[in-house]
Design an enzyme around this catalytic site. Structure first.
Site, PDB file in Angstrom:
ATOM      1  CE  LYS A 212      50.060  23.141  40.976  1.00 36.21           C
ATOM      2  NZ  LYS A 212      48.944  23.289  40.034  1.00 36.21           N
TER       3      LYS A 212
ATOM      4  NE  ARG B  68      47.283  29.871  41.470  1.00 40.25           N
ATOM      5  CZ  ARG B  68      47.764  29.132  42.445  1.00 40.25           C
ATOM      6  NH1 ARG B  68      48.627  28.188  42.193  1.00 40.25           N
ATOM      7  NH2 ARG B  68      47.380  29.332  43.688  1.00 40.25           N
TER       8      ARG B  68
HETATM    9  C1  8Y7 Z   1      46.411  25.851  40.518  1.00 42.02           C
HETATM   10  C2  8Y7 Z   1      45.440  26.756  40.961  1.00 42.02           C
HETATM   11  C3  8Y7 Z   1      46.443  25.846  42.677  1.00 42.02           C
HETATM   12  C4  8Y7 Z   1      46.555  25.673  39.112  1.00 42.02           C
HETATM   13  C5  8Y7 Z   1      44.806  27.309  38.828  1.00 42.02           C
HETATM   14  C6  8Y7 Z   1      49.369  24.939  44.034  1.00 42.02           C
HETATM   15  C7  8Y7 Z   1      44.603  27.508  43.183  1.00 42.02           C
HETATM   16  C8  8Y7 Z   1      48.080  24.339  44.339  1.00 42.02           C
HETATM   17  N1  8Y7 Z   1      47.043  25.310  41.601  1.00 42.02           N
HETATM   18  N2  8Y7 Z   1      44.652  27.488  40.134  1.00 42.02           N
HETATM   19  N3  8Y7 Z   1      45.469  26.734  42.317  1.00 42.02           N
HETATM   20  N4  8Y7 Z   1      45.731  26.436  38.315  1.00 42.02           N
HETATM   21  N5  8Y7 Z   1      44.046  27.997  37.958  1.00 42.02           N
HETATM   22  O1  8Y7 Z   1      50.331  24.132  44.002  1.00 42.02           O
HETATM   23  O2  8Y7 Z   1      47.341  24.867  38.607  1.00 42.02           O
HETATM   24  O3  8Y7 Z   1      49.535  26.146  43.887  1.00 42.02           O
HETATM   25  S1  8Y7 Z   1      46.753  25.496  44.351  1.00 42.02           S
END
Ligand code: 8Y7
Length: 280
Positions: free
Chosen positions: A223, A258
């Site tokens: 990020k 994640r």
């Molecule tokens: C997150 C996410 C994304 C996160 C959850 C990226 C879909 C942007 N970030 N879902 N999604 N938490 N739960 O950089 O931080 O992956 S998308």
């Protein structure tokens, strides 16, 4: 807090932290640059994340990166449903679907998905009722604003307090609507309507989010806050920074990380968890 999410395809044991591997099937995904739009390439990526120890695969068909445009229902369905079926045809890995749309939630679960990851925290019309009906685990994430404009002027008096309050309110609304509390995860939404300072404050006080009492999911992988702290480091070179933040999250009690880079993240969180346990 020991927790097991019962899912159709095997339980997700959260008695120790796990990695949720990211599988984007969006042509405009910020960090993969659309590399996984081809279903066979996406399937290969899923296989390698499973081999590296991912406990869950999170499939997203609508980019939520800052500035991203919304996609139509049919387009999102055609991106994610065949891929869920392809993975399900050869693996029992729990599959999470990253969507805010009730129609996609229903179709995905029917196709073999096990949980819903919703960056809107079930605020779309009909979403809470859909999850109560489907009876699958759901992740409620905090976001200020909406993806297209959320990074223009993020504003808080007390970011940690406001995120805690929001997550508690969404949790209460979901439980009132009949969703079992042991089906719910919460997430501070790092990077979603937040400045670098807001993200750092949330990382510093993540234990307050964990204190809410349901398992916490954190997404920091590649990020922009990492780019910002590391002198504009490009996304492809944010692995070590991502792993450092994952360890900090687990050391404060996060249950699911994640991440794009499953093996490196899993090593880091195993160490962070061992140290956390030794200090209890
Ligand atoms: C997150 C996410 C994304 C996160 C959850 C990226 C879909 C942007 N970030 N879902 N999604 N938490 N739960 O950089 O931080 O992956 S998308």
């Amino acid at each position: 807090m020991v927790s097991v999410f019962r899912s159709t395809h095997g339980d997700i044991d959260l008695s120790r932290p796990v990695v949720m591997g990211i599988l984007n099937v969006t042509p405009d995904s910020f960090s993969d640059g659309g590399r996984f739009v081809d279903k066979n390439i996406a399937l290969e990526q899923a296989r390698s994340m499973i081999a590296e120890g991912a406990a869950i695969i999170d499939i997203g068909g609508e980019s939520t990166r800052p500035g991203a445009q919304a996609v139509g229902l049919d387009e999102e369905l055609s991106r994610v449903i065949p891929l869920i079926e392809m993975i399900r045809a050869e693996s029992d890995i729990p599959i999470s679907i990253d969507t805010s749309k009730p129609e996609i939630m229903r179709a995905a679960v029917k196709a073999g998905a096990d949980m819903i990851n919703d960056v809107y925290a079930l605020r779309a019309e009909g979403a809470v009722e859909t999850i109560a009906m489907l009876d699958v685990p759901v992740c409620l994430m905090h976001m200020q604003g909406e993806p297209r404009t959320m990074q223009q002027a993020p504003l808080y008096d007390d970011v940690v307090g406001e995120v805690v309050e929001f997550l508690q309110a969404r949790l209460d609304a979901c439980v009132t609507a009949g969703i079992s509390p042991d089906r719910i995860l919460i997430d501070p939404g790092i990077g979603f309507g937040k400045s670098v300072a807001h993200n750092l404050a949330l990382m510093a006080r993540l234990s307050r989010i964990c204190d809410i009492g349901v398992p916490v999911l954190v997404g920091v992988s590649r990020k922009s806050m990492i780019g910002a702290i590391l002198d504009n480091r490009p996304t492809a070179e944010r692995l070590f920074g991502s792993v450092a933040l994952a360890a900090l999250a687990v050391s404060q009690g996060a249950s699911i990380i994640r991440a794009h880079d499953v093996r490196a993240t899993l090593d880091a969180i195993k160490l962070a968890y061992a140290v956390r346990q030794a200090g209890r």
